[in-house]
Design a protein around this motif. Sequence first.
Motif, PDB file in Angstrom:
ATOM      1  N   ARG A  62       0.833  -1.203   0.000  1.00  0.00           N
ATOM      2  CA  ARG A  62       0.000   0.000   0.000  1.00  0.00           C
ATOM      3  C   ARG A  62       0.867   1.252   0.000  1.00  0.00           C
ATOM      4  O   ARG A  62       2.047   1.201   0.320  1.00  0.00           O
ATOM      5  N   MET A  63       0.230   2.364  -0.286  1.00  0.00           N
ATOM      6  CA  MET A  63       0.910   3.650  -0.246  1.00  0.00           C
ATOM      7  C   MET A  63       0.728   4.237   1.151  1.00  0.00           C
ATOM      8  O   MET A  63      -0.378   4.226   1.697  1.00  0.00           O
ATOM      9  N   GLN A  74       5.828   3.633  -1.145  1.00  0.00           N
ATOM     10  CA  GLN A  74       5.198   2.322  -1.299  1.00  0.00           C
ATOM     11  C   GLN A  74       5.681   1.414  -0.168  1.00  0.00           C
ATOM     12  O   GLN A  74       6.872   1.221  -0.004  1.00  0.00           O
ATOM     13  N   LYS A  75       4.740   0.886   0.603  1.00  0.00           N
ATOM     14  CA  LYS A  75       5.091  -0.045   1.672  1.00  0.00           C
ATOM     15  C   LYS A  75       4.790  -1.455   1.178  1.00  0.00           C
ATOM     16  O   LYS A  75       3.683  -1.722   0.714  1.00  0.00           O
ATOM     17  N   PRO A  76       5.759  -2.366   1.260  1.00  0.00           N
ATOM     18  CA  PRO A  76       5.523  -3.723   0.763  1.00  0.00           C
ATOM     19  C   PRO A  76       4.517  -4.484   1.637  1.00  0.00           C
ATOM     20  O   PRO A  76       4.231  -4.092   2.767  1.00  0.00           O
TER      21      PRO A  76
END
Length: 95
Positions: A62-63, A74-76
């Motif tokens: 998610r952002m 961007q977070k994985p």
Amino acid sequence: MAKPMTKTQLVAALADEMGADKKSASAALDAVVNVITREVSGGGAVTLPGVGKIYCRERPARMVRNPATGEQIQKPADKVVKMTIAKALKDSVND
């Protein structure tokens, strides 16, 4: 809000409730924690009757916003441990 119970206080209360010594109560608590950790980290779930259900949930990528700079990054995807509280415990708190 009251201060949370420490492990030492929990072991003492558990020993008193079990009618056992603190060493046995500490070993029992450690064993329960180890079983829960092993099961949840393996993707399973554990239900503690009268307390709730502990499980692992996957979060999609998610952002997110960096609060210091305001930059969007961007977070994985990752996993998070969740707990659903049992209705009996909720009801006992709200009485």
